[in-house]
Design an enzyme around this catalytic site. Structure first.
Site, mmCIF file in Angstrom:
data_model
loop_
_atom_site.group_PDB
_atom_site.id
_atom_site.type_symbol
_atom_site.label_atom_id
_atom_site.label_comp_id
_atom_site.label_asym_id
_atom_site.label_seq_id
_atom_site.Cartn_x
_atom_site.Cartn_y
_atom_site.Cartn_z
ATOM 1 C CB CYS A 149 -0.928 0.005 1.211
ATOM 2 S SG CYS A 149 -1.933 1.504 1.347
ATOM 3 C CD GLU A 220 -3.222 -1.924 -1.437
ATOM 4 O OE1 GLU A 220 -4.134 -1.527 -2.182
ATOM 5 O OE2 GLU A 220 -2.797 -1.255 -0.488
#
Length: 232
Positions: A149, A220
């Protein structure tokens, strides 16, 4: 699938850094994340506005849990360097949340609505995975789970930077993650990984770190897909 230039991350992570090694080991999953259809549509401006608004709302909830993850990192810190790094990471997330609220307001989502949003499954899956890694493992496990991230958004911001013209509908988002402030957050994350690796790594550790990084990267991509699913 379109692939963004591999050198987009070179200024963030040297080739011999732990992050670059993890990224290379998980190249297929990484490309599926940073060149996801959601990212491509955001970059060319074709992403539907309701998809972007849905993503923004969930990203706000996502950031709350990431702030908690840095608080957990502070709790698990054994020295001042690690404690300071955790504090800086949490401060960066809280600053990002302030910018995020303003961005959401510009897209018609007020603070009260943000606070009452239910969490999507993809939001719960990734944030709880990161927290679980931090609870069951050590600081290195936690930071490896956070890295896709933290550093991935910086790489995406750089890849899309030249597309952020004044008339681009998502220029503000792109500029936020391409900006020097966030790029420095990503570089700090890369440095922290290397420092923790030197402190905590032992024989056989790399295999488990790759597994964590790969799973976090997949989650993600699932988060992007959550936003895109509204268009299908």
């Amino acid at each position: 699938m379109k692939r963004y230039p591999g050198d987009a991350v070179s200024g963030l992570a040297p080739a011999d850094s732990l992050f670059a090694r993890l990224r290379t080991a998980c190249r297929k999953e990484w490309d599926g994340y940073v060149a996801h259809s959601f990212v491509q549509r955001l970059g060319d401006g074709s992403l539907r506005e309701d998809c972007f608004r849905h993503y923004l709302g969930q990203d706000y909830l996502f950031l709350i849990h990431f702030a908690r993850a840095y608080a957990l990192a502070a709790y698990k810190s054994e020295g001042l360097d690690n404690l300071r790094a955790a504090g800086m990471g949490m401060a960066a997330i809280l600053d990002e949340m302030g910018l995020h609220v303003k961005l959401c307001q510009g897209w018609g989502i007020n603070a009260k609505e943000l606070e009452s949003l239910p969490e999507a499954k993809a939001t719960m899956a990734y944030t709880r995975y990161v927290l679980e890694k931090g609870l069951s493992g050590d600081l290195l496990d936690l930071h490896v789970a956070l890295a896709p991230c933290v550093v991935g958004y910086a790489e995406i911001g750089l890849a899309l930077k030249d597309k952020a013209t004044d008339d681009h509908p998502y220029a503000q988002w792109i500029r936020e993650y391409a900006g020097e402030g966030y790029q420095e957050v990503a570089r700090t994350s890369v440095h922290t990984l290397d420092r923790l690796l030197s402190e905590r790594a032992g024989p056989g550790r790399m295999e488990s770190l790759i597994r964590t990084f790969r799973q976090a990267t997949i989650l993600e991509a699932d988060f992007w897909q959550m936003g895109l699913d509204l268009a299908d």
